[in-house]
Design a protein around this motif. Structure first.
Motif, mmCIF file in Angstrom:
data_model
loop_
_atom_site.group_PDB
_atom_site.id
_atom_site.type_symbol
_atom_site.label_atom_id
_atom_site.label_comp_id
_atom_site.label_asym_id
_atom_site.label_seq_id
_atom_site.Cartn_x
_atom_site.Cartn_y
_atom_site.Cartn_z
ATOM 1 N N ALA A 164 34.321 50.156 34.406
ATOM 2 C CA ALA A 164 35.204 49.045 34.741
ATOM 3 C C ALA A 164 34.540 47.693 34.577
ATOM 4 O O ALA A 164 33.312 47.570 34.499
ATOM 5 N N LEU A 186 47.004 40.190 34.223
ATOM 6 C CA LEU A 186 46.413 41.525 34.397
ATOM 7 C C LEU A 186 47.008 42.545 33.443
ATOM 8 O O LEU A 186 46.296 43.404 32.915
ATOM 9 N N THR A 187 48.291 42.470 33.235
ATOM 10 C CA THR A 187 48.949 43.427 32.337
ATOM 11 C C THR A 187 48.415 43.283 30.913
ATOM 12 O O THR A 187 48.130 44.275 30.234
ATOM 13 N N SER A 190 44.663 44.475 30.924
ATOM 14 C CA SER A 190 44.581 45.919 31.162
ATOM 15 C C SER A 190 45.098 46.717 29.967
ATOM 16 O O SER A 190 44.607 47.812 29.687
ATOM 17 N N SER A 191 46.076 46.162 29.258
ATOM 18 C CA SER A 191 46.606 46.838 28.065
ATOM 19 C C SER A 191 45.514 46.940 27.006
ATOM 20 O O SER A 191 45.371 47.982 26.338
ATOM 21 N N LYS A 194 42.733 49.393 28.221
ATOM 22 C CA LYS A 194 43.148 50.808 28.153
ATOM 23 C C LYS A 194 42.743 51.433 26.825
ATOM 24 O O LYS A 194 42.395 52.611 26.758
ATOM 25 N N ASN A 199 38.580 50.318 33.083
ATOM 26 C CA ASN A 199 39.421 49.848 34.181
ATOM 27 C C ASN A 199 39.220 48.348 34.401
ATOM 28 O O ASN A 199 38.106 47.842 34.263
ATOM 29 N N VAL A 200 40.287 47.678 34.779
ATOM 30 C CA VAL A 200 40.226 46.267 35.160
ATOM 31 C C VAL A 200 40.470 46.205 36.666
ATOM 32 O O VAL A 200 41.549 46.569 37.142
ATOM 33 N N ASN A 226 44.868 52.054 34.756
ATOM 34 C CA ASN A 226 43.524 51.491 34.578
ATOM 35 C C ASN A 226 43.416 50.084 35.172
ATOM 36 O O ASN A 226 42.479 49.356 34.880
ATOM 37 N N CYS A 227 44.373 49.726 36.018
ATOM 38 C CA CYS A 227 44.321 48.438 36.723
ATOM 39 C C CYS A 227 44.292 48.736 38.215
ATOM 40 O O CYS A 227 45.200 49.396 38.742
#
Length: 330
Positions: A164, A186-187, A190-191, A194, A199-200, A226-227
């Motif tokens: 992470a 974050l989205t 995190s995308s 991934k 991981n974020v 993964n968030c």
């Protein structure tokens, strides 16, 4: 003569039975002692429910003020009894910031860090990212730029075998604005992460990220496996006064409960200790019980920030406290 022989034989039998009884008692006592020692040994070697990592920020004064080589992190952590490493991006200014985080600078950082971790048999756990832009700022262009700056750290974490990166979620102090921007930033990050199997993780680190309820709402809205969160035992100050004292603080015990369902790492913050070795102002028993009740069994990172004990002594005091409490909880 026959009567005398009979008496002699009877005496011999009695003597033999007595001796056998004595030996049997001695043998039984030996087994009981061995069983007792076995139970005691089992108690002594019982492992804690978590693994121990060291947050590099715990030695930030050594690095920033005393000129200690940041690449000695793995060796120091190994010598102090840790197995995992949590790096801090801002502690490598000569190599990274001064070279504007160039591709060559990042590659050199990864190579040196990996070499030291391998040399000392340590596991790279995560990288804490600072000074790379605000992921929850209202301005979309600025937010997107922050996402791009964080991507190279995702790549570095993947190349180092970390699971992470830890990010900060700085931005607006207006709840609805902050949540909307945080979810978007974050989205997007995190995308990308991934695709690298990284991981974020968001730490409660000031501003509205230290509001456990709002922080958890963001995690629920992003809804990506993964968030997640990195609950810190001590960073629940939302706003500060000019002298940096805390003006508004969120209940740390409530906050950790709210963040643990999304946790993929945990930070054991400490400052000062009383005469019993307990952390002043932080109930480790209560917090570690919360972590255990959540089913968490991963790394917990020691992050000492005190000023009374020197950094090495503070790190060891925090580790000792965690292991003592873990034994009591088990």
């Amino acid at each position: 003569m026959k009567k005398i022989d009979l008496v002699q034989k009877s005496c011999a039998v009695l003597i033999m039975m007595t001796l056998l009884g004595i030996f049997a008692c001695k043998e039984n006592k030996k087994v009981d002692t061995e069983d007792s020692e076995s139970v005691e040994t089992t108690e002594q070697i019982k492992e804690p429910f978590f693994k121990l990592s060291l947050a590099q920020w715990s030695i930030n004064k050594m690095i920033r003020k005393d000129g200690v080589d940041p690449y000695s992190f793995a060796e120091k952590a190994k010598n102090w009894g840790f197995t995992g490493l949590e790096y801090v991006s801002q502690l490598y200014p000569a190599d990274l910031e001064n070279n504007e985080y160039s591709e060559a600078a990042m590659a050199a950082f990864v190579e040196k860090s990996n070499a030291e971790a391998k040399k000392h048999g340590m596991q790279n756990v995560l990288i804490m990212i600072d000074r790379q832009g605000n992921l929850a700022v209202n301005d979309e262009a600025e937010r997107n730029e922050a996402v791009e700056r964080h991507k190279k750290w995702v790549d570095a974490a993947a190349a180092m075998g970390c699971h992470a990166i830890r990010v900060n979620l700085n931005g607006s102090m207006v709840p609805e604005e902050w949540k909307a921007s945080a979810i978007d930033g974050l989205t997007k990050l995190s995308s990308y992460a991934k695709t690298k199997n990284i991981n974020v993780l968001v730490e409660n680190h000031g501003g509205l990220s230290s509001n456990g309820e709002m922080h958890a709402e963001v995690m629920k809205a992003v809804n990506m496996d993964n968030c997640g969160t990195l609950p810190d035992f001590g960073n629940f100050c939302i706003t500060r006064n000019e002298d940096w004292s805390c003006k508004e603080e969120y209940d740390k015990y409530k906050g950790v409960v709210e963040l643990m369902p999304y946790a993929k790492a945990v930070s054991a913050k400490s400052n000062d200790f009383d005469e019993n070795g307990d952390a002043i102002g932080i109930d480790y028993s209560k917090l570690l019980q919360t972590v255990k009740d959540a089913g968490y069994t991963g790394f917990i990172g020691v992050e000492y920030e005190g000023s009374i004990l020197d950094e090495e002594a503070g790190i060891k005091a925090t580790k000792d406290l965690m292991l003592r409490i873990a034994k009591e909880l088990n």
